[in-house]
Motif scaffolding. Structure first.
Motif, PDB file in Angstrom:
ATOM      1  N   PRO A 107       0.658  -1.303   0.044  1.00 16.07           N
ATOM      2  CA  PRO A 107      -0.207   0.061   0.233  1.00 16.07           C
ATOM      3  C   PRO A 107       0.789   1.316  -0.007  1.00 16.07           C
ATOM      4  O   PRO A 107       1.925   1.248   0.458  1.00 16.07           O
ATOM      5  CB  PRO A 107      -0.861  -0.139   1.428  1.00 16.07           C
ATOM      6  N   TYR A 108       0.278   2.404  -0.608  1.00 18.97           N
ATOM      7  CA  TYR A 108       0.985   3.609  -0.912  1.00 18.97           C
ATOM      8  C   TYR A 108       0.721   4.205   0.709  1.00 18.97           C
ATOM      9  O   TYR A 108      -0.423   4.137   1.326  1.00 18.97           O
ATOM     10  CB  TYR A 108       0.275   4.481  -1.888  1.00 18.97           C
ATOM     11  N   LYS A 135       6.290   0.100   9.654  1.00 17.69           N
ATOM     12  CA  LYS A 135       6.230   1.251  10.893  1.00 17.69           C
ATOM     13  C   LYS A 135       5.476   2.447  10.238  1.00 17.69           C
ATOM     14  O   LYS A 135       4.974   3.281  11.050  1.00 17.69           O
ATOM     15  CB  LYS A 135       7.620   1.514  11.134  1.00 17.69           C
ATOM     16  N   SER A 136       5.406   2.728   9.117  1.00 18.86           N
ATOM     17  CA  SER A 136       4.756   3.711   8.536  1.00 18.86           C
ATOM     18  C   SER A 136       3.322   3.862   8.780  1.00 18.86           C
ATOM     19  O   SER A 136       2.765   5.035   8.899  1.00 18.86           O
ATOM     20  CB  SER A 136       5.079   3.852   6.872  1.00 18.86           C
ATOM     21  N   PHE A 137       2.653   2.616   8.921  1.00 25.47           N
ATOM     22  CA  PHE A 137       1.250   2.402   9.111  1.00 25.47           C
ATOM     23  C   PHE A 137       1.043   2.122  10.728  1.00 25.47           C
ATOM     24  O   PHE A 137      -0.182   1.650  11.100  1.00 25.47           O
ATOM     25  CB  PHE A 137       0.804   1.487   8.274  1.00 25.47           C
ATOM     26  N   TYR A 142      -5.157  -2.129  10.636  1.00 27.85           N
ATOM     27  CA  TYR A 142      -4.837  -3.164   9.892  1.00 27.85           C
ATOM     28  C   TYR A 142      -3.732  -3.176   9.032  1.00 27.85           C
ATOM     29  O   TYR A 142      -3.092  -4.225   8.698  1.00 27.85           O
ATOM     30  CB  TYR A 142      -6.042  -3.921   9.302  1.00 27.85           C
ATOM     31  N   LEU A 143      -3.180  -1.903   8.346  1.00 32.60           N
ATOM     32  CA  LEU A 143      -2.251  -1.951   7.530  1.00 32.60           C
ATOM     33  C   LEU A 143      -0.999  -2.258   8.005  1.00 32.60           C
ATOM     34  O   LEU A 143      -0.229  -3.088   7.230  1.00 32.60           O
ATOM     35  CB  LEU A 143      -2.317  -0.493   6.783  1.00 32.60           C
ATOM     36  N   VAL A 147       0.946  -5.249   5.898  1.00 27.53           N
ATOM     37  CA  VAL A 147       2.442  -5.173   5.371  1.00 27.53           C
ATOM     38  C   VAL A 147       3.403  -6.195   5.938  1.00 27.53           C
ATOM     39  O   VAL A 147       4.126  -6.485   5.406  1.00 27.53           O
ATOM     40  CB  VAL A 147       2.955  -3.555   5.719  1.00 27.53           C
ATOM     41  N   ARG A 148       3.272  -6.229   7.356  1.00 32.92           N
ATOM     42  CA  ARG A 148       4.100  -7.249   7.920  1.00 32.92           C
ATOM     43  C   ARG A 148       3.933  -8.779   7.130  1.00 32.92           C
ATOM     44  O   ARG A 148       4.818  -9.537   6.907  1.00 32.92           O
ATOM     45  CB  ARG A 148       3.912  -7.318   9.439  1.00 32.92           C
TER      46      ARG A 148
END
Length: 347
Positions: A107-108, A135-137, A142-143, A147-148
């Motif tokens: 995701p962006y 970590k950005s999310f 849930y994001l 990503v993980r």
């Protein structure tokens, strides 16, 4: 020296309306597996009845989707491919390179972190990069976990689950009596909105979606409006690098038979048919309040309060921004009008 500067046409966001059986299948999966808000979905009671006819393979796949939030990635893939038919969507998973799949699935977040996202895609075999980008999310519902997961699970396993749940849900939903009616309504919705005023994209987005507000975002040049039946009454939004997707409920008129109450009336009366929810609405009519303020005033837990507020919110009677709730007086007044109209009463 004199310079002649020719005026350039103002660039505006391109708005399109797109529907397909693939979108409806994926949004059905997304809604069914949304455990936190599923009680507010218009089809929740129907899903409970249909559950008894679902295959064990489908139920297991839905459980995994709920745990992994891979529905999000499935929507991103469909946005990339624009498949019209389920088999096209399934076939596309076998035709893309792993790098392209990660480019779509990851995701962006923002322009600031875009370099990290690109770096993670290029080095998709390095799990640590996924952990770092996740970590950005941090703090997202849930994001961060999604990503993980992309870094932890083999892409083959991810695609296998996506294929199974898509095929099984499609096989299940297309034999329901309402399916053909849904498809007809979605096709009509798309046809009715083929010609949009390109000079007023924000107004057109609000008109087509029935009130969804869109604030222009940097680097977004395309807004895709996707009508749906399964995710009602919610508007779901996703963002890619250059595209905003808004999934909005199809016009109720296309689904309602003469003499049959609309889902808006049904869900609205359910929302109002509870003493606590009526008291909450009465309180918010006097002025906006935070969840903390409401919890202290009504002396109930935030979990219980959030559950009741989500029902009022799903019916459009209230809205929330940054944890502050307010009553939507226009929606409340329009609801009374819709009831009078259905009952044949003159205002």
């Amino acid at each position: 020296m004199n310079y002649f500067l020719a005026s350039q046409p103002a660039e505006t966001v391109n708005v399109t309306v797109e529907s397909s059986q693939v979108w409806e299948v994926l949004l059905g999966i997304s809604g069914y597996t949304h455990a936190q808000l599923r009680h507010t979905f218009g089809l929740d009671e129907q899903w409970k009845t249909w559950k008894n006819t679902m295959s064990l393979e489908l139920l297991q796949a839905l459980k995994e989707i709920e745990e992994t939030n891979l529905w999000y990635g499935m929507l991103l893939l469909q946005n990339h491919w624009g498949a019209k038919f389920i088999q096209d969507f399934l076939n596309a998973m076998d035709q893309e390179s792993h790098q392209t799949l990660y480019e779509v699935l990851l995701p962006y977040h923002s322009q600031k972190t875009e370099a990290n996202r690109k770096d993670t895609v290029l080095n998709y075999s390095d799990k640590i990069r996924f952990v770092q980008y996740a970590k950005s999310f941090q703090g997202h519902d849930y994001l961060e976990g999604y990503v993980r997961l992309l870094g932890e699970r083999a892409i083959e396993d991810i695609l296998s689950l996506m294929k199974t749940v898509t095929k099984e849900w499609h096989d299940f939903i297309r034999i329901q009596l309402v399916w053909d009616k849904w498809m007809q309504a979605l096709r009509f919705e798309e046809k009715e909105n083929q010609r949009l005023n390109r000079d007023q994209p924000v107004n057109e987005i609000q008109r087509v979606t029935g009130g969804a507000e869109y604030v222009p975002e940097p680097s977004v040049w395309h807004v895709k409006l996707v009508p749906h039946v399964s995710y009602r009454p919610w508007v779901l939004s996703l963002r890619t690098v250059d595209t905003k997707l808004l999934f909005y409920p199809v016009n109720e008129e296309y689904l309602t038979e003469p003499g049959q109450p609309s889902s808006v009336l049904i869900s609205g009366h359910k929302a109002l048919g509870d003493e606590l929810r009526l008291q909450l609405l009465h309180t918010l009519m006097k002025g906006q309040q935070s969840l903390q303020e409401l919890s202290g005033q009504f002396q109930i837990s935030k979990t219980t309060l959030h559950h009741q507020l989500s029902i009022l919110k799903s019916s459009g009677f209230i809205s929330a921004e940054k944890g502050v709730y307010r009553a939507n007086t226009d929606t409340i007044q329009q609801f009374s009008g819709k009831l009078n109209e259905y009952l044949g009463l003159k205002e």
